[in-house]
Design an enzyme around this catalytic site. Structure first.
Site, PDB file in Angstrom:
ATOM      1  N   HIS A   1      10.935 142.905  70.624  1.00 48.43           N
ATOM      2  CA  HIS A   1      11.643 144.171  70.883  1.00 48.43           C
ATOM      3  C   HIS A   1      11.593 144.542  72.359  1.00 48.43           C
ATOM      4  O   HIS A   1      11.595 145.720  72.704  1.00 48.43           O
ATOM      5  CB  HIS A   1      11.058 145.319  70.047  1.00 48.43           C
ATOM      6  CG  HIS A   1      10.857 144.970  68.608  1.00 48.43           C
ATOM      7  ND1 HIS A   1      11.822 145.165  67.642  1.00 48.43           N
ATOM      8  CD2 HIS A   1       9.805 144.393  67.964  1.00 48.43           C
ATOM      9  CE1 HIS A   1      11.365 144.746  66.471  1.00 48.43           C
ATOM     10  NE2 HIS A   1      10.145 144.263  66.641  1.00 48.43           N
TER      11      HIS A   1
ATOM     12  N   SER B   1      25.536 141.007  99.048  1.00 46.02           N
ATOM     13  CA  SER B   1      26.520 142.051  98.742  1.00 46.02           C
ATOM     14  C   SER B   1      27.351 142.325  99.987  1.00 46.02           C
ATOM     15  O   SER B   1      26.884 142.119 101.110  1.00 46.02           O
ATOM     16  CB  SER B   1      25.774 143.312  98.315  1.00 46.02           C
ATOM     17  OG  SER B   1      26.522 144.461  98.618  1.00 46.02           O
TER      18      SER B   1
ATOM     19  N   LYS C   1      20.681 143.194  99.377  1.00 46.12           N
ATOM     20  CA  LYS C   1      20.888 142.576  98.070  1.00 46.12           C
ATOM     21  C   LYS C   1      20.738 141.061  98.049  1.00 46.12           C
ATOM     22  O   LYS C   1      21.109 140.360  98.977  1.00 46.12           O
ATOM     23  CB  LYS C   1      22.266 142.933  97.510  1.00 46.12           C
ATOM     24  CG  LYS C   1      22.424 144.369  97.044  1.00 46.12           C
ATOM     25  CD  LYS C   1      21.432 144.792  95.980  1.00 46.12           C
ATOM     26  CE  LYS C   1      21.706 144.196  94.631  1.00 46.12           C
ATOM     27  NZ  LYS C   1      22.910 144.751  94.026  1.00 46.12           N
TER      28      LYS C   1
END
Ligand code: ARG
Length: 460
Positions: A156, A277, A283
């Site tokens: 989970h 980016s 990034k």
């Protein structure tokens, strides 16, 4: 280029129909299979005395010449032809004359295209298996380096029990190994020859379908001629196998993407497999893994597309079937491209073992082991589970962990607790004692790496 059916149909301008009808822009990639199939057909026709040996020789020499001229670039494919089968037959006839016109005796483009596509996909299945095995090999090498790299295992998406990176990677190896076996099965089922089914109803000539099938490496000719020209189950099989490869790559991509984010930081992608980016200077994006995950959509789409084309088609050949090729070609190309880049990307990524270990050190990942400790001292598991749950609840309130909770607190919940509890719930013990077959402990993982070493070596 002139039409095969010029004698029957009028010569009104039909350029719109021609371009709509044409498949040569995408089926030209099967030129080799088409030529190989035609060479076998000529051998069969001459063995059965349907054409002479001299005619067969002239046909086969002409075909091999066409093959080498296409490959050397000397012969350019004419994209105004309807399809690759027509182009090659007309090129042959223009080179060798009347003998070329006899090649199409006792066959039709319907069985010819089904044959070519089976041969083409047989080869693609082999290529994909090779790429999968290479990926397994690289993952197995990484796994061997990280037998002791403890990380959290999740259920989970919540920390559940500790495993190792090796154990984790081996799970993906197992999926990719099944993909290899699945493609092998697909290939086996596909390896039945439709040639000799002719248009739909076989032929009045004394052909030898068994001989022709064996010349082309097929296990047998297909049993029923109507089925031979109509069956595209092999395309669905292939697309389904490709889809599962992509499912596995996509799940793996998802893990690598979030593992490489700063919230996890479990791995660092190599710069060579990342992009930046256009606006955010900091990034470093895991584009390769994201694209692989995204391309899964088109591969699933190809499977649905193929199934939809087939649904409701009456026997035997219908032109709808020409649509089969773009689905399978696109899926084969996509799967190969993803596997080709995935292997070096995995090889080049850096594993941040300290971050993995740190994540495994919190989150009560050793609670099951605490319960197991009591069980091994004689308490039924359900009672031990309940006591440990209460301990965790207390820790959550007081900000302790099971490692830091004092022994007197433990003893309040059960007299069975002793000083050895701390050793029993240490990460080393939690992983090291999970020695059941298939588990994350050193010896169990070593067996798994050996299994996949052997798997790769098989038919390498
Ligand atoms: N280009 C066709 C295909 O890919 C070849 C078979 C044509 N047969 C026919 N009856 N028109 O399916």
């Amino acid at each position: 280029m002139s039409k095969l059916w010029e004698g029957r149909l009028g010569g009104n301008d039909s350029s719109l129909t021609d371009s709509f009808n044409s498949s040569i822009s995408f089926d030209s990639r099967m030129y080799k299979q088409d030529i190989t199939g035609s060479v076998a057909h000529a051998h069969m026709l001459s063995k059965q005395k349907i054409i002479t040996e001299a005619e067969a020789l002239s046909i086969t020499e002409g075909l091999w010449e066409i093959l080498s001229d296409i490959e050397s670039g000397k012969l350019k494919i004419d994209y105004s032809a309807e399809d690759i089968h027509t182009f090659i037959e007309q090129e042959l006839t223009s080179r060798i004359g009347d003998a070329g016109k006899k090649l199409h005796t006792a066959r039709s483009r319907n069985d010819q295209v089904a044959l070519d596509l089976r041969m083409y996909l047989r080869g693609e299945a082999d290529e994909i298996i090779k790429l999968l095995k290479n990926l397994i090999k690289i993952l197995n090498e990484k796994a061997k380096l990280h037998i002791d790299t403890v990380m959290p295992g999740y259920t989970h998406m919540q920390r559940a029990q500790p495993v190792t990176l090796a154990h984790y990677l081996l799970a993906y190896e197992a999926m990719f190994a099944r993909d290899c076996l699945r493609l092998g099965d697909v290939k086996k089922r596909m390896n039945v020859s439709p040639i000799g089914s002719c248009a739909l109803a076989g032929t009045t000539y004394d052909t030898d379908r068994f001989f022709e099938a064996s010349l082309l490496g097929f296990d047998a000719p297909c049993v029923n001629s109507l089925d031979g020209v109509s069956d595209r189950d092999f395309c669905v099989d292939f697309l389904e196998a490709c889809s599962l490869v992509m499912t596995h790559l996509s799940r793996f991509s998802e893990e690598l993407i979030y593992w490489s984010g700063s919230e996890f930081g479990f791995i660092t992608m190599s710069d060579g497999f990342s992009t930046g980016s256009s606006i955010m200077p900091q990034k470093k994006n895991p584009d390769v893994a994201e694209l692989a995950r995204g391309k899964t959509g088109r591969v699933y789409g190809n499977l649905m597309g193929m199934l939809t084309v087939l649904k409701g088609l009456p026997l035997a050949y219908n032109k709808d079937l020409q649509e089969d090729k773009e689905f399978v070609f696109d899926s084969a190309d996509t799967v190969k491209a993803c596997l080709t880049i995935f292997a070096p990307m995995c090889e080049a990524m850096t594993v941040n073992a300290d971050k993995m270990r740190k994540a495994a050190s919190s989150g009560f990942i050793n609670a099951t082991d605490c319960a197991d400790y009591l069980t091994k001292k004689g308490l039924p598991f359900r009672d031990a589970y309940k006591i440990t749950g209460k301990l965790v609840a207390e820790c959550v309130i007081t900000g302790e962990t099971l490692e830091t909770l004092p022994l007197d607190r433990y003893k309040e919940y059960s007299v069975l607790f002793d000083g050895d509890i701390y050793e029993a719930i240490s990460l080393e013990t939690c992983v090291g004692r999970r020695n059941s077959y298939g588990g994350p402990a050193y010896d169990a993982v070593k067996i798994q790496t050996e299994v996949f070493d052997k798997f790769i070596k098989n038919n390498e």
